[in-house]
Design a protein around this motif. Structure first.
Motif, PDB file in Angstrom:
ATOM      1  N   UNK A   1      12.530  -2.818   5.225  1.00 49.43           N
ATOM      2  CA  UNK A   1      11.829  -1.574   4.904  1.00 49.43           C
ATOM      3  C   UNK A   1      10.776  -1.326   5.980  1.00 49.43           C
ATOM      4  N   UNK A   2      10.856  -0.166   6.611  1.00 44.73           N
ATOM      5  CA  UNK A   2       9.921   0.203   7.670  1.00 44.73           C
ATOM      6  C   UNK A   2       9.290   1.538   7.314  1.00 44.73           C
ATOM      7  N   UNK A   3       7.983   1.647   7.466  1.00 42.14           N
ATOM      8  CA  UNK A   3       7.311   2.920   7.265  1.00 42.14           C
ATOM      9  C   UNK A   3       6.656   3.333   8.572  1.00 42.14           C
TER      10      UNK A   3
ATOM     11  N   UNK B   1       0.809  -1.207   0.000  1.00 36.84           N
ATOM     12  CA  UNK B   1       0.000   0.000   0.000  1.00 36.84           C
ATOM     13  C   UNK B   1       0.847   1.263   0.000  1.00 36.84           C
ATOM     14  N   UNK B   2       2.062   1.205   0.569  1.00 36.56           N
ATOM     15  CA  UNK B   2       2.885   2.407   0.728  1.00 36.56           C
ATOM     16  C   UNK B   2       4.066   2.482  -0.222  1.00 36.56           C
TER      17      UNK B   2
ATOM     18  N   UNK C   1      13.167   7.504  -5.767  1.00 34.60           N
ATOM     19  CA  UNK C   1      11.886   7.864  -6.386  1.00 34.60           C
ATOM     20  C   UNK C   1      11.642   9.377  -6.314  1.00 34.60           C
ATOM     21  N   UNK C   2      12.654  10.141  -6.623  1.00 37.79           N
ATOM     22  CA  UNK C   2      12.524  11.589  -6.660  1.00 37.79           C
ATOM     23  C   UNK C   2      12.607  12.275  -5.314  1.00 37.79           C
ATOM     24  N   UNK C   3      12.747  11.512  -4.246  1.00 36.77           N
ATOM     25  CA  UNK C   3      12.834  12.078  -2.902  1.00 36.77           C
ATOM     26  C   UNK C   3      14.284  12.067  -2.429  1.00 36.77           C
ATOM     27  N   UNK C   4      14.768  13.213  -1.975  1.00 35.10           N
ATOM     28  CA  UNK C   4      16.122  13.292  -1.441  1.00 35.10           C
ATOM     29  C   UNK C   4      16.130  12.702  -0.035  1.00 35.10           C
ATOM     30  N   UNK C   5      16.931  11.679   0.159  1.00 32.03           N
ATOM     31  CA  UNK C   5      16.953  10.946   1.428  1.00 32.03           C
ATOM     32  C   UNK C   5      18.335  11.026   2.057  1.00 32.03           C
TER      33      UNK C   5
ATOM     34  N   UNK D   1      14.612   0.868  -7.952  1.00 29.19           N
ATOM     35  CA  UNK D   1      13.282   0.416  -8.411  1.00 29.19           C
ATOM     36  C   UNK D   1      12.148   0.833  -7.476  1.00 29.19           C
ATOM     37  N   UNK D   2      12.490   1.353  -6.303  1.00 29.05           N
ATOM     38  CA  UNK D   2      11.455   1.650  -5.297  1.00 29.05           C
ATOM     39  C   UNK D   2      10.568   2.799  -5.720  1.00 29.05           C
ATOM     40  N   UNK D   3       9.269   2.603  -5.501  1.00 33.70           N
ATOM     41  CA  UNK D   3       8.263   3.632  -5.797  1.00 33.70           C
ATOM     42  C   UNK D   3       7.425   3.864  -4.545  1.00 33.70           C
ATOM     43  N   UNK D   4       7.330   5.120  -4.132  1.00 34.81           N
ATOM     44  CA  UNK D   4       6.468   5.475  -2.985  1.00 34.81           C
ATOM     45  C   UNK D   4       5.077   5.769  -3.493  1.00 34.81           C
ATOM     46  N   UNK D   5       4.074   5.517  -2.657  1.00 28.26           N
ATOM     47  CA  UNK D   5       2.682   5.735  -3.054  1.00 28.26           C
ATOM     48  C   UNK D   5       2.023   6.768  -2.165  1.00 28.26           C
TER      49      UNK D   5
END
Length: 207
Positions: free
Chosen positions: A113-115, A71-72, A144-148, A203-207
């Motif tokens: 992976x933890x959200x 979902x995330x 995925x476009x987010x600076x981490x 390959x990671x995509x956030x939703x």
């Protein structure tokens, strides 16, 4: 009259016994656990993803490369890796066959992976999590476009077991994604572990 009372008492006792037996049969049943790796090429399992205690359906693919879609977030991962845990999401390249006390075996690696909902500045979270870490190197990475924020370090989880770790912290609004790579320090397969981890990040995509 006495006989009637006796018959009634016997009937009540029998009924109670039957209820107890049926109840034991029901409570004795174990809930079947979902397999850590689906048997079919594409399978839908119930797994927790994101914040809160609710469950969502995720799709796990056993094709090469394999894929996870929750979902995330979603991502692909190499064929030798497999899902070990759904919450938190953990994949390993050694089929989850840890050594004693949960130590990762030589040649093995795990990605977690933890959200969660961010409860404060990411810098404070990093400081707390890396309190006992050594050889820390901080940098940045885009997922995925987010600076981490990226932290590479070593940690001693058990006496004589030192791990090489990478932690990625991606903040999107109030949601924080934490992505971890861990494997034995000085592992001969470290280059392969890092390559696989970078592939997951790419390959990671956030939703």
């Amino acid at each position: 009259m006495k006989k009637k009372h006796i018959y009634a008492a016997v009937a009540i006792v029998v009924a109670v016994i039957l209820i107890v037996i049926v109840g034991d049969m029901g409570f004795g049943k174990k809930t079947a656990k979902a397999p850590t790796e689906p048997d079919m090429a594409v399978s839908t399992n119930t797994a927790a993803s994101g914040t809160g205690s609710s469950t969502v359906s995720v799709v796990l693919s056993t094709s090469t490369p394999k894929s996870y879609a929750g979902a995330s977030f979603s991502f692909t991962y190499p064929g030798p890796w497999s899902i070990f845990s759904a919450r938190p999401l953990v994949i390993t390249n050694f089929n989850g066959q840890y050594r004693d006390k949960g130590v990762i075996p030589a040649g093995g690696a795990q990605i977690t992976v933890v959200t969660t909902t961010s409860g404060g500045p990411v810098a404070d979270i990093i400081t707390t999590e890396l309190m006992h870490a050594t050889n820390i190197t901080a940098s940045g990475v885009v997922v995925d476009g987010t600076t981490c924020k990226k932290e590479v370090f070593r940690a001693d989880y058990t006496p004589g077991a030192t791990s090489q770790d990478t932690s990625i912290y991606c903040l999107r609004g109030s949601e924080l994604w934490k992505i971890y790579l861990s494997y034995p320090a000085n592992d001969a397969a470290s280059a392969a572990h890092i390559s696989d981890f970078n592939g997951v990040l790419d390959s990671m995509k956030f939703k």
